[in-house]
Design a protein around this motif. Structure first.
Motif, short mmCIF file in Angstrom:
data_model
loop_
_atom_site.label_atom_id
_atom_site.label_comp_id
_atom_site.label_asym_id
_atom_site.label_seq_id
_atom_site.Cartn_x
_atom_site.Cartn_y
_atom_site.Cartn_z
N SER A 219 -14.26 14.43 -17.34
CA SER A 219 -14.76 15.05 -18.62
C SER A 219 -15.50 16.22 -18.49
O SER A 219 -15.17 17.37 -18.98
CB SER A 219 -15.33 14.00 -19.52
N LYS A 230 -9.73 16.88 -24.16
CA LYS A 230 -10.52 15.81 -23.45
C LYS A 230 -9.73 15.24 -22.40
O LYS A 230 -8.77 14.54 -22.59
CB LYS A 230 -11.29 14.92 -24.39
N HIS A 232 -9.58 12.55 -19.53
CA HIS A 232 -9.77 11.14 -18.88
C HIS A 232 -8.85 10.65 -17.94
O HIS A 232 -7.67 11.25 -17.79
CB HIS A 232 -9.97 10.34 -20.01
#
Length: 307
Positions: A219, A230, A232
């Motif tokens: 992140s 974002k 991940h």
């Protein structure tokens, strides 16, 4: 309940994470049953479990999460039946509420190239880029990446030995960029880790990097290097699968690379691929493109002239 968890760990050889998940789900059920004045597992019936499922749904749990709870309860009652601590399995006929299936998030190829080509600013960022290169290169799960040992990657053959779900081992190809990133990381790792540490990826303290730390570093990399979404770990795995399928169209090969036991699990990526193809079709096919009002006007005027 404690005996059941020990049974999963010792006899069924489930991972500690799986055992912890079962324990949390069953403890949540036990707490609710106590509130309902139940004192024995054998006294719980299907009506009680339907009320419990409704309670979970009201608390906002998704159908998928409730299905996981029910799976734990069914397994637990199978154990109770074996131990003659229950007379039936009240969870057998209970079904979770349906929830819409969310397609996994996928990063654009150009953006991934931009992020992975970014220059590390310190030794730990060299490690971070190496982890992300390897995850995207081979479609690794977060747990698979975290559990990699030094001897798991053969740099000469360009292969990695990965322990997947259920301790099933598979051999995966490792791309050139990921191999280069590993070569850059290993000298730094040697300065951080003691000789007794077997982990490929270690923290600044020299011990194996945790799942949470890997998530946090990915992140952070996205924020620092300018990602427009974002990042991940699952996104890198999903992106690997989607990009492989777009290029090859070979669903079976992607299934093997991901380590999916059931091809139905892999088929979710065909929907992603179809969305991409549908956009290309709408934008490119002369009989599919939406005409502008001006086009319609020109067409109508031409018809009037010919009449």
């Amino acid at each position: 309940m404690t005996d059941f968890i020990q049974h999963l760990a010792s006899e069924k050889r489930h991972s500690p994470r799986t055992c912890d998940s079962y324990q949390r789900d069953l403890q949540r059920l036990a707490a609710w049953l106590v509130e309902q004045n139940h004192t024995q597992w054998r006294a719980v019936g299907g009506y009680d479990l339907r009320r419990y499922v409704a309670n979970l749904s009201r608390q906002g749990l998704s159908g998928r999460s409730i299905a996981r709870h029910l799976s734990a309860i069914r397994r637990f009652y199978q154990y109770l039946l074996r131990e003659r601590l229950a007379t039936d399995n009240p969870a057998l006929d209970i079904r979770p509420p349906k929830s819409s299936r969310r397609l996994p998030g996928v990063a654009d190829v150009d953006q991934l190239n931009y992020l992975l080509d970014a220059t590390p600013d310190d030794p730990l960022e060299v490690r971070d880029r190496c982890m992300f290169e390897l995850m995207y290169s081979s479609g690794l799960r977060l747990a698979e990446l975290a559990s990699l040992d030094l001897n798991a990657v053969d740099r000469k053959s360009g292969e990695a030995r990965v322990a997947g779900k259920g301790d099933k081992t598979r051999i995966l190809p490792v791309g050139r960029k990921a191999l280069e990133a590993i070569a850059q990381w290993l000298p730094i790792r040697a300065e951080l880790a003691p000789q007794t540490e077997t982990a490929l990826f270690v923290s600044r303290r020299g011990d194996r990097l945790s799942h949470r730390s890997i998530q946090a570093r990915l992140s952070r990399w996205g924020v620092v290097k300018g990602a427009d979404q974002k990042l991940h770990p699952h996104m890198l795995r999903h992106s690997f699968a989607s990009h492989m399928l777009e290029s090859s169209g070979d669903l079976r090969a992607v299934q093997e690379l991901l380590g999916h036991a059931d091809i139905a699990t892999t088929q979710v990526y065909t929907h992603l691929d179809f969305q991409h193809l549908a956009r290309v079709y709408d934008q490119s096919h002369p009989r599919a493109r939406r005409r502008s009002p001006r086009d319609n006007g020109d067409q109508n005027s031409g018809q009037k002239g010919s009449e």
